[in-house]
Design a protein around this motif. Structure first.
Motif, mmCIF file in Angstrom:
data_model
loop_
_atom_site.group_PDB
_atom_site.id
_atom_site.type_symbol
_atom_site.label_atom_id
_atom_site.label_comp_id
_atom_site.label_asym_id
_atom_site.label_seq_id
_atom_site.Cartn_x
_atom_site.Cartn_y
_atom_site.Cartn_z
ATOM 1 N N ASN A 124 32.661 26.662 -39.947
ATOM 2 C CA ASN A 124 31.787 25.693 -39.278
ATOM 3 C C ASN A 124 30.317 25.954 -39.594
ATOM 4 O O ASN A 124 29.547 25.014 -39.806
ATOM 5 C CB ASN A 124 32.019 25.752 -37.763
ATOM 6 N N TYR A 125 29.920 27.211 -39.603
ATOM 7 C CA TYR A 125 28.548 27.554 -39.973
ATOM 8 C C TYR A 125 28.253 27.114 -41.407
ATOM 9 O O TYR A 125 27.177 26.587 -41.702
ATOM 10 C CB TYR A 125 28.328 29.068 -39.855
ATOM 11 N N LEU A 126 29.226 27.353 -42.279
ATOM 12 C CA LEU A 126 29.017 27.003 -43.681
ATOM 13 C C LEU A 126 28.901 25.491 -43.850
ATOM 14 O O LEU A 126 28.070 25.012 -44.640
ATOM 15 C CB LEU A 126 30.167 27.541 -44.531
ATOM 16 N N LEU A 127 29.706 24.743 -43.117
ATOM 17 C CA LEU A 127 29.603 23.280 -43.175
ATOM 18 C C LEU A 127 28.203 22.825 -42.781
ATOM 19 O O LEU A 127 27.617 21.942 -43.411
ATOM 20 C CB LEU A 127 30.646 22.647 -42.250
ATOM 21 N N ASP A 172 20.046 26.756 -58.403
ATOM 22 C CA ASP A 172 21.296 27.478 -58.208
ATOM 23 C C ASP A 172 22.375 26.933 -59.134
ATOM 24 O O ASP A 172 22.399 25.738 -59.453
ATOM 25 C CB ASP A 172 21.775 27.344 -56.758
ATOM 26 N N ALA A 173 23.272 27.812 -59.533
ATOM 27 C CA ALA A 173 24.436 27.373 -60.292
ATOM 28 C C ALA A 173 25.335 26.522 -59.397
ATOM 29 O O ALA A 173 25.271 26.611 -58.161
ATOM 30 C CB ALA A 173 25.196 28.582 -60.829
ATOM 31 N N GLU A 174 26.153 25.692 -60.011
ATOM 32 C CA GLU A 174 27.062 24.819 -59.268
ATOM 33 C C GLU A 174 27.928 25.631 -58.320
ATOM 34 O O GLU A 174 28.517 26.645 -58.691
ATOM 35 C CB GLU A 174 27.952 24.046 -60.250
ATOM 36 N N GLY A 175 27.994 25.195 -57.061
ATOM 37 C CA GLY A 175 28.840 25.869 -56.084
ATOM 38 C C GLY A 175 28.270 27.152 -55.531
ATOM 39 O O GLY A 175 29.002 27.941 -54.908
ATOM 40 N N THR A 176 26.975 27.397 -55.734
ATOM 41 C CA THR A 176 26.338 28.614 -55.212
ATOM 42 C C THR A 176 25.077 28.254 -54.453
ATOM 43 O O THR A 176 24.522 27.170 -54.612
ATOM 44 C CB THR A 176 25.986 29.603 -56.347
ATOM 45 N N LEU A 177 24.629 29.183 -53.634
ATOM 46 C CA LEU A 177 23.373 29.013 -52.903
ATOM 47 C C LEU A 177 22.702 30.372 -52.796
ATOM 48 O O LEU A 177 23.280 31.330 -52.282
ATOM 49 C CB LEU A 177 23.621 28.455 -51.494
ATOM 50 N N SER A 178 21.478 30.463 -53.293
ATOM 51 C CA SER A 178 20.695 31.688 -53.149
ATOM 52 C C SER A 178 19.775 31.551 -51.948
ATOM 53 O O SER A 178 19.351 30.449 -51.585
ATOM 54 C CB SER A 178 19.867 31.945 -54.413
ATOM 55 N N PHE A 179 19.461 32.671 -51.338
ATOM 56 C CA PHE A 179 18.579 32.651 -50.172
ATOM 57 C C PHE A 179 17.207 32.098 -50.537
ATOM 58 O O PHE A 179 16.610 31.331 -49.775
ATOM 59 C CB PHE A 179 18.439 34.063 -49.598
ATOM 60 N N GLU A 180 16.729 32.461 -51.725
ATOM 61 C CA GLU A 180 15.391 32.030 -52.151
ATOM 62 C C GLU A 180 15.271 30.518 -52.290
ATOM 63 O O GLU A 180 14.173 29.969 -52.198
ATOM 64 C CB GLU A 180 15.033 32.688 -53.487
ATOM 65 N N ASN A 181 16.387 29.820 -52.481
ATOM 66 C CA ASN A 181 16.346 28.376 -52.730
ATOM 67 C C ASN A 181 16.595 27.532 -51.485
ATOM 68 O O ASN A 181 16.610 26.299 -51.570
ATOM 69 C CB ASN A 181 17.377 28.001 -53.796
ATOM 70 N N PRO A 207 33.933 24.892 -51.576
ATOM 71 C CA PRO A 207 33.496 26.295 -51.567
ATOM 72 C C PRO A 207 32.026 26.414 -51.960
ATOM 73 O O PRO A 207 31.564 25.745 -52.878
ATOM 74 C CB PRO A 207 34.410 26.955 -52.608
ATOM 75 N N LEU A 208 31.302 27.254 -51.244
ATOM 76 C CA LEU A 208 29.895 27.507 -51.548
ATOM 77 C C LEU A 208 29.678 29.011 -51.492
ATOM 78 O O LEU A 208 29.724 29.611 -50.416
ATOM 79 C CB LEU A 208 28.979 26.805 -50.550
ATOM 80 N N GLU A 259 25.832 23.670 -45.552
ATOM 81 C CA GLU A 259 26.040 22.770 -46.689
ATOM 82 C C GLU A 259 25.354 21.429 -46.457
ATOM 83 O O GLU A 259 24.742 20.860 -47.374
ATOM 84 C CB GLU A 259 27.535 22.561 -46.918
ATOM 85 N N SER A 260 25.444 20.924 -45.229
ATOM 86 C CA SER A 260 24.809 19.638 -44.924
ATOM 87 C C SER A 260 23.288 19.728 -45.023
ATOM 88 O O SER A 260 22.618 18.731 -45.285
ATOM 89 C CB SER A 260 25.205 19.173 -43.522
ATOM 90 N N MET A 261 22.738 20.911 -44.835
ATOM 91 C CA MET A 261 21.287 21.078 -44.838
ATOM 92 C C MET A 261 20.721 21.273 -46.240
ATOM 93 O O MET A 261 19.550 20.967 -46.475
ATOM 94 C CB MET A 261 20.904 22.265 -43.944
ATOM 95 N N VAL A 262 21.535 21.785 -47.165
ATOM 96 C CA VAL A 262 21.029 22.069 -48.518
ATOM 97 C C VAL A 262 21.570 21.098 -49.553
ATOM 98 O O VAL A 262 21.348 21.277 -50.756
ATOM 99 C CB VAL A 262 21.354 23.518 -48.935
ATOM 100 N N GLY A 263 22.273 20.062 -49.106
ATOM 101 C CA GLY A 263 22.755 19.040 -50.034
ATOM 102 C C GLY A 263 24.003 19.429 -50.802
ATOM 103 O O GLY A 263 24.285 18.831 -51.855
ATOM 104 N N ALA A 264 24.756 20.418 -50.311
ATOM 105 C CA ALA A 264 26.004 20.801 -50.973
ATOM 106 C C ALA A 264 27.132 19.881 -50.522
ATOM 107 O O ALA A 264 27.034 19.202 -49.491
ATOM 108 C CB ALA A 264 26.353 22.252 -50.668
ATOM 109 N N GLU A 265 28.217 19.855 -51.304
ATOM 110 C CA GLU A 265 29.367 19.013 -50.975
ATOM 111 C C GLU A 265 30.076 19.597 -49.765
ATOM 112 O O GLU A 265 30.502 20.759 -49.759
ATOM 113 C CB GLU A 265 30.322 18.971 -52.171
ATOM 114 N N LEU A 266 30.210 18.792 -48.708
ATOM 115 C CA LEU A 266 30.837 19.280 -47.483
ATOM 116 C C LEU A 266 32.293 19.644 -47.733
ATOM 117 O O LEU A 266 33.043 18.890 -48.343
ATOM 118 C CB LEU A 266 30.749 18.228 -46.382
ATOM 119 N N GLY A 267 32.683 20.806 -47.213
ATOM 120 C CA GLY A 267 34.071 21.233 -47.321
ATOM 121 C C GLY A 267 34.424 21.915 -48.623
ATOM 122 O O GLY A 267 35.519 22.463 -48.756
#
Length: 434
Positions: free
Chosen positions: A248-251, A68-77, A264-265, A254-262
């Motif tokens: 809250n859902y996004l947080l 994924d590009a920085e700051g994004t999350l695809s369903f496939e990944n 934008p994703l 983010e914790s599950m996919v290794g994204a930076e908490l808080g």
């Protein structure tokens, strides 16, 4: 299966007590860890060798995907990123690697040597007349425990138990990924609700403006406009709560996919279910595949078989004259009914899910037809506005109705994908969360 890792850990403790732990540790250390794909292939091979006929193989590791590009999350990944970053999955993976890297041949040789050592020490104690000493009893207990593990390896019982444990660990990991995907889909649903509330608030703003003008002209009482403003306040409050829940859902995601908490994703679009995928669905064949892949059915079957073995250990020839015998008979019958219920419930839920997928497909078709009609009506409204036959507010209302029809199609597509994805998990991995 109830022994699982307990038997192995007991063996290790006994070896350590006899000074053999270092040799065993050296053997485990010399086994180089494999890449993730090789580990999965090894686990699958062990499963195929040790599992009884008809038992499903473990699923392969997540397929390679484009990062994924920085700051994004695809369903496939989602699955790949959770395998790389989600700590509970990583913790389970260590247990998987531990079991996958065991060298049973080396363990058997080590145990054989230790059994011979213990037997020699026992003979020494006997020669000194210490056959009834505490030391001899401890040696005898150690010998019996190690012999049990030695026989378990030679007969393949430990390999089978550990293959079952591997299957359980993989199932637990997959359940976590299912939850991660569900969060992603839920977030998409919250985004759709947010957009609907925003349209409602914009429509209320137009209504309030018109009502205030009519109030100034004396056409309506002030209370009418105040009620509309109250409705807007409530809608805005509802949107604020919705956005809090989304954050809250996004947080959590983010914790599950290794994204930076808080931070934008941006979530990518959900995949679309194709007509070919729907056509490929085969209820009876898919149900059979799902049964073979299901860990819940596998575990229920093992529980039933354990109860059956316990009941039949003495030939099952009870005369029902004691409470123990009566209890044994009915405990076995209960286990049998419980397993049968698991099988029936699994099939019931699978058939319901199949029907839901098909129904979602027809709902989507109806939503698309309604959208086509709404597009025609909006075109008529746009023409009337150009001709001066309707107001700007009326055109805005028509535009909102068109947006609502488009949202209904998006909602139907999301619901269809959600059900179809659940169907995929059921068929491929036996995970059927009712």
């Amino acid at each position: 299966m109830k022994r699982k890792l307990t038997a192995l850990l007991l063996t290790l403790s006994l070896l350590a007590a006899l000074g053999a732990s270092a040799a065993f540790a050296d053997n485990a250390a010399h086994t180089e860890r494999r890449p993730a794909d090789e580990e999965t292939e090894s686990a699958a091979a062990a499963e195929e060798t040790a599992a009884p006929e008809g038992q499903a193989e473990e699923p392969d590791a997540e397929p390679a995907v484009t990062p994924d590009a920085e700051g994004t999350l695809s369903f496939e990944n989602i699955g790949a990123r959770m395998h790389a970053s989600y700590y509970p999955i990583l913790a389970l993976e260590e247990s998987v690697r531990f079991l996958d890297e065991l060298d049973y041949e080396h363990m058997e040789n080590q145990l054989r040597e230790q059994l011979n050592d213990v037997a020699s020490m026992q003979w020494m104690l006997v020669s000194f007349g210490l056959s009834k000493s505490d030391e001899y009893k401890q040696m005898e207990q150690a010998y019996n425990a190690m012999r049990e593990q030695f026989d378990a390896i030679r007969e393949g019982d430990m390999q089978k138990d550990n293959a079952d444990a591997l299957r359980q660990l993989r199932n637990a990991q997959n359940q976590m990924i299912v939850f991660g995907e569900s969060l992603f889909i839920a977030l998409k649903g919250l985004d759709a609700q947010d957009a609907a509330l925003s349209r409602q608030i914009a429509q209320l703003d137009r209504t309030i403006k018109e009502l205030r003008l009519r109030e100034e002209l004396g056409q309506i009482p002030a209370l009418t406009a105040q009620q509309a403003e109250l409705g807007r306040t409530q809608a805005q409050s509802g949107r604020q709560t919705l956005r809090m829940n989304r954050d809250n859902y996004l947080l959590q995601l983010e914790s599950m996919v290794g994204a930076e908490l808080g931070e934008p994703l941006a979530l990518g679009e959900l995949p679309k279910v194709t007509a070919a995928e729907l056509e490929k669905m085969d209820l009876e064949a898919d149900l059979e595949t799902a049964r073979e892949a299901s860990y819940s059915l596998f575990d229920a079957r093992k529980t039933y078989e354990d109860a059956r073995d316990t009941y039949l250990r003495d030939g099952g020839d009870y005369d029902n004259t004691t409470v123990t015998e009566i209890r044994a008979k009915h405990t076995f019958a209960t286990a049998q009914y419980t397993y049968d219920n698991e099988v029936v419930t699994f099939e019931l839920n699978f058939r319901v899910l199949y029907a839901q997928v098909k129904d979602c497909a027809q709902v989507l078709s109806a939503a698309r037809a309604a959208l086509a009609e709404q597009e025609r009506e909006y075109a008529v409204s746009a023409l009337k506005f150009e001709q001066g036959n309707i107001s700007a507010n009326a055109l805005s209302d028509a535009k909102d109705e068109l947006a609502a029809a488009k949202a209904a199609v998006t909602d139907a597509e999301r619901e269809l994908f959600s059900k179809y994805r659940s169907y995929q998990w059921a068929v491929e991995y036996g995970i059927l969360n009712s």
